[in-house]
Design a protein around this motif. Structure first.
Motif, mmCIF file in Angstrom:
data_model
loop_
_atom_site.group_PDB
_atom_site.id
_atom_site.type_symbol
_atom_site.label_atom_id
_atom_site.label_comp_id
_atom_site.label_asym_id
_atom_site.label_seq_id
_atom_site.Cartn_x
_atom_site.Cartn_y
_atom_site.Cartn_z
ATOM 1 N N ALA A 51 0.829 -1.207 0.000
ATOM 2 C CA ALA A 51 0.000 0.000 0.000
ATOM 3 C C ALA A 51 0.865 1.260 0.000
ATOM 4 N N MET A 52 1.958 1.249 0.754
ATOM 5 C CA MET A 52 2.865 2.402 0.748
ATOM 6 C C MET A 52 3.482 2.589 -0.632
ATOM 7 N N ALA A 53 3.835 1.491 -1.288
ATOM 8 C CA ALA A 53 4.388 1.580 -2.637
ATOM 9 C C ALA A 53 3.364 2.168 -3.594
ATOM 10 N N GLY A 54 2.107 1.799 -3.441
ATOM 11 C CA GLY A 54 1.056 2.369 -4.287
ATOM 12 C C GLY A 54 0.915 3.868 -4.098
ATOM 13 N N GLY A 55 0.970 4.326 -2.856
ATOM 14 C CA GLY A 55 0.912 5.765 -2.601
ATOM 15 C C GLY A 55 2.110 6.502 -3.172
ATOM 16 N N LEU A 56 3.270 5.891 -3.078
ATOM 17 C CA LEU A 56 4.471 6.512 -3.647
ATOM 18 C C LEU A 56 4.410 6.551 -5.163
ATOM 19 N N LEU A 57 3.785 5.557 -5.776
ATOM 20 C CA LEU A 57 3.643 5.577 -7.231
ATOM 21 C C LEU A 57 2.698 6.689 -7.686
ATOM 22 N N MET A 58 1.774 7.088 -6.821
ATOM 23 C CA MET A 58 0.935 8.253 -7.151
ATOM 24 C C MET A 58 1.788 9.519 -7.232
ATOM 25 N N PHE A 59 2.768 9.651 -6.329
ATOM 26 C CA PHE A 59 3.709 10.770 -6.427
ATOM 27 C C PHE A 59 4.504 10.683 -7.720
ATOM 28 N N PHE A 60 4.891 9.479 -8.101
ATOM 29 C CA PHE A 60 5.666 9.315 -9.334
ATOM 30 C C PHE A 60 4.855 9.744 -10.554
ATOM 31 N N VAL A 61 3.594 9.400 -10.581
ATOM 32 C CA VAL A 61 2.751 9.720 -11.738
ATOM 33 C C VAL A 61 2.400 11.201 -11.778
ATOM 34 N N HIS A 62 2.003 11.778 -10.642
ATOM 35 C CA HIS A 62 1.471 13.137 -10.636
ATOM 36 C C HIS A 62 2.487 14.210 -10.255
ATOM 37 N N GLY A 63 3.605 13.852 -9.695
ATOM 38 C CA GLY A 63 4.587 14.852 -9.287
ATOM 39 C C GLY A 63 4.208 15.517 -7.979
ATOM 40 N N ALA A 64 4.960 16.524 -7.608
ATOM 41 C CA ALA A 64 4.787 17.137 -6.293
ATOM 42 C C ALA A 64 3.810 18.301 -6.284
ATOM 43 N N GLY A 65 3.596 18.941 -7.389
ATOM 44 C CA GLY A 65 2.666 20.061 -7.424
ATOM 45 C C GLY A 65 3.375 21.396 -7.567
ATOM 46 N N PRO A 66 2.593 22.465 -7.615
ATOM 47 C CA PRO A 66 3.155 23.785 -7.921
ATOM 48 C C PRO A 66 3.954 24.420 -6.787
ATOM 49 N N LEU A 67 3.816 23.955 -5.560
ATOM 50 C CA LEU A 67 4.535 24.570 -4.441
ATOM 51 C C LEU A 67 5.831 23.858 -4.101
ATOM 52 N N SER A 68 6.274 22.933 -4.931
ATOM 53 C CA SER A 68 7.466 22.137 -4.636
ATOM 54 C C SER A 68 8.726 22.816 -5.161
ATOM 55 N N LEU A 69 9.867 22.311 -4.724
ATOM 56 C CA LEU A 69 11.132 22.814 -5.247
ATOM 57 C C LEU A 69 11.309 22.440 -6.721
ATOM 58 N N ASP A 70 10.763 21.305 -7.125
ATOM 59 C CA ASP A 70 10.832 20.918 -8.542
ATOM 60 C C ASP A 70 10.182 21.982 -9.426
ATOM 61 N N ALA A 71 9.023 22.476 -9.016
ATOM 62 C CA ALA A 71 8.315 23.479 -9.814
ATOM 63 C C ALA A 71 9.101 24.789 -9.864
ATOM 64 N N LYS A 72 9.728 25.136 -8.763
ATOM 65 C CA LYS A 72 10.488 26.391 -8.734
ATOM 66 C C LYS A 72 11.813 26.293 -9.504
ATOM 67 N N LEU A 73 12.481 25.165 -9.394
ATOM 68 C CA LEU A 73 13.789 25.010 -10.023
ATOM 69 C C LEU A 73 13.697 24.719 -11.526
#
Length: 74
Positions: free
Chosen positions: A49-71
């Motif tokens: 179940a934890m792996a499934g939740g982490l795969l949701m992060f992999f598919v959708h990314g972190a969102g607009p307030l993340s460091l990825d979006a800023k960098l």
């Protein structure tokens, strides 16, 4: 520890989430592989179940307030 911090900060979120999902599945198989024991089966399903939740992060990314979006200007 580094993967969890990367997820919390939103830095390289997709790769950190994928690495942690793979880690959850492999550690679940290694440490909770005795499916004859009901408790071990429950703990393996928890890891899955934890792996499934982490795969949701992999598919959708972190969102607009993340460091990825800023960098990376996403």
């Amino acid at each position: 520890l580094g993967g969890g911090l990367a997820l919390a900060a939103g830095f390289l979120t997709r790769w950190a989430a994928l690495g942690l999902a793979v880690f959850c599945v492999i550690s679940g198989l290694l440490f909770h592989g005795n499916f004859g024991d009901q408790m071990q089966q429950i703990l393996f399903l928890k890891n899955l179940a934890m792996a499934g939740g982490l795969l949701m992060f992999f598919v959708h990314g972190a969102g607009p307030l993340s460091l990825d979006a800023k960098l990376f200007n996403k």
